[in-house]
Write a protein that holds these residues in place. Structure first.
Motif, short mmCIF file in Angstrom:
data_model
loop_
_atom_site.label_atom_id
_atom_site.label_comp_id
_atom_site.label_asym_id
_atom_site.label_seq_id
_atom_site.Cartn_x
_atom_site.Cartn_y
_atom_site.Cartn_z
N SER A 105 0.81 -1.21 0.00
CA SER A 105 0.00 0.00 0.00
C SER A 105 0.85 1.27 0.00
CB SER A 105 -0.95 0.00 1.20
OG SER A 105 -0.22 -0.04 2.42
N TYR A 106 2.08 1.15 0.49
CA TYR A 106 2.95 2.32 0.55
C TYR A 106 3.72 2.55 -0.75
CZ TYR A 106 2.07 3.60 5.37
OH TYR A 106 1.47 4.06 6.53
N LYS B 65 2.36 2.77 -3.63
CA LYS B 65 1.54 3.78 -4.30
C LYS B 65 1.57 5.10 -3.52
CE LYS B 65 -3.09 4.52 -6.21
NZ LYS B 65 -4.44 3.92 -6.42
N LYS B 66 1.47 5.01 -2.21
CA LYS B 66 1.43 6.21 -1.37
C LYS B 66 2.71 7.03 -1.50
CE LYS B 66 0.63 7.66 3.42
NZ LYS B 66 0.29 7.18 4.80
N ASN C 80 4.95 6.51 -3.98
CA ASN C 80 5.34 6.52 -5.39
C ASN C 80 6.76 5.99 -5.57
OD1 ASN C 80 4.90 6.94 -8.15
ND2 ASN C 80 5.82 8.99 -8.08
N ASP D 73 7.67 6.75 8.77
CA ASP D 73 6.66 6.74 7.71
C ASP D 73 5.58 5.67 7.91
OD1 ASP D 73 7.92 4.38 7.00
OD2 ASP D 73 8.79 5.15 5.13
#
Length: 472
Positions: free
Chosen positions: A218-219, A221-222, A224, A245
């Protein structure tokens, strides 16, 4: 020691000084180390008030025992002169360094052509990634701290590239192709038995697919960033929010800030990439050894499931620790047990040396330890017949390759009931369940439980262990 280990040694020493500073006088220990070396360069004892970047660079070489391949000086210009005499000076701003190399700076560089001015400062390369160089330096902001620059950036005067190969007594190993084999071997060396190793590995697979550079999906995409980009940015210092993070990372998907800080500190102390497999395994072992209850189970594990559940609920502790999650992680662990354990060691459900369990009708679900020849024999058919009936469904299937969980179409007769016992004592075999055993002996599950719970307190309607001797 390999060349890589030789490089890591000196980088680990220098990075271990990070935080030493003039303000509290902690930098004095570095200067004392330099002044205590003999022969002292030009006979000059460095004062605590002197600029000390070259002194720190030299002190790292002294501490590592590398003064035969690295010049010691308290002057940047004098270090360059000595490096030229040793044949290790690189007069090329665009050179791509390696960890352990020294970079020298000229703050008057105009950025035109190759810099040939006087050197003002020096640091040691920690890591090179994504076109950036992470450097540890003495006397940066009056302390030991880090700087990140680009390859061929302005102000680079040149490099000192010590011959670390001269310190090596063995060759660097090629990166392992099979992380699972490496992890199994590492944990085996630590003294864990096959059940414990498999239970732990099943959890690591669920977390990261055994990829030490895995960034929580999920991160990606978050933030990039891909796994590789995130790892490179952390190594180079261009991404500074690794600790806070909240993104899961690495083999165990370390997430909480204190654990990620500890991982980062450990990697820097080793002079290793944050995504290095060996470094993460060493850190994982150090960390999990502090979980006493988990380690107690692992050290005495008698089944993959017991080990897997302990790691899940006591170490990994994801939001969902329900029965379905426990079953899936134990299944992953069983896969590694079946692949890497030897000698037909018993597990919580199957054993690599026992025949397959019964199927339902003409569809057989592959269990741990199965082979096509075993299945064919159990169903009075041939390997070729099973291959012919299932290759369309499972193209990867061969005579020697099947996967736990595959549902195979079988044309033969059903397998027999569990093997008979001797007298009224039955030894649990691979694939057995209490309901199968009760049916074979014309009794009930409750009756078997009642007769054996005193001997095996862990027994439930759904949990028995291969090798247990049950009173029937």
């Amino acid at each position: 020691m390999t060349e890589r280990e030789a490089r890591n040694k000196i980088v680990g020493i220098f990075t271990g000084w990070a935080g030493k500073k003039e303000a509290d006088g902690s930098h004095k220990s570095i200067i004392d180390l330099y002044n205590g070396h003999s022969p002292l360069a030009r006979g000059y004892r460095v004062k605590y008030s002197d600029a000390w970047c070259a002194t720190a660079a030299s002190a790292a070489a002294i501490a590592a025992g590398y003064t035969d391949i690295i010049p010691t000086e308290c002057s940047c210009e004098k270090m360059i002169a000595l490096a030229k005499k040793m044949g290790i000076w690189v007069e090329n701003d665009s050179y791509v360094p390696d960890s352990g190399d020294y970079v020298l700076y000229d703050w008057q560089d105009n950025g035109i052509g190759d810099c040939t001015g006087a050197a003002d400062h020096i640091g040691m390369v920690v890591a090179v990634s994504g076109g950036n160089i992470r450097i540890v330096e003495g006397n940066i902001r009056d302390s030991v701290d880090y700087r990140v620059i680009a390859i061929n950036e302005r102000y680079i005067r040149g490099y000192i590239a010590p011959n670390y190969a001269a310190k090596a007594d063995s060759k660097d190993k090629q990166p392992p192709a099979d992380n699972a084999a490496v992890i199994w071997g590492f944990l085996k060396e630590k003294g864990l038995n096959a059940y414990a190793i498999a239970g732990l590995m099943g959890n690591l697979y669920a977390e990261s697919a055994l990829n030490p550079r895995n960034l929580q999906n999920s991160y990606e995409k978050k933030l990039n960033m891909s796994d590789a980009e995130y790892t490179a940015a952390v190594d180079a210092g261009t991404y500074s929010n690794f600790v806070r993070d909240a993104a899961g990372y690495g083999l165990a998907q370390w997430t909480y800030h204190t654990r990620k800080q500890a991982l980062l500190d450990y990697a820097r102390g080793k002079g290793a990439s944050i995504g290095d497999l060996t470094m993460q395994l060493e850190f994982l072992w150090k960390e999990i050894s502090g979980y006493k209850a988990v380690m107690s189970v692992l050290k005495s594990a008698e089944s993959v499931k017991a080990a897997s559940d302990a790691v899940l609920t006591g170490y990994e502790r994801p939001a969902n620790m329900g029965d379905s999650v426990k079953a899936k992680r134990a299944e992953y662990g069983q896969h590694y047990f079946d692949k890497h354990a030897s000698g037909g060691i018993a597990t919580g459900g199957q054993t690599a040396s026992n025949p397959p369990a019964e199927s339902s009708g003409t569809v057989y679900t592959v269990k741990g330890g199965d082979t096509l020849s075993k299945i064919a024999k159990a169903y009075n058919t041939s390997v070729d017949a099973i291959l012919a009936a299932n290759k369309g469904k499972y193209p990867a299937m061969t005579r020697d390759y099947i996967v736990v969980g595959w549902k195979l179409s079988i044309g033969g007769a059903a397998a027999s009931a569990p093997a008979e016992s001797s007298g009224t004592v039955y030894t649990v075999k691979g694939g057995d369940t209490l309901s199968k055993i009760a049916k074979a002996y014309n009794t009930s599950v409750d009756a078997i439980l009642a007769a054996n719970k005193g001997k095996y307190p862990a027994m439930t309607r759904d949990y028995i262990v291969v090798g247990w001797k049950l009173d029937i």
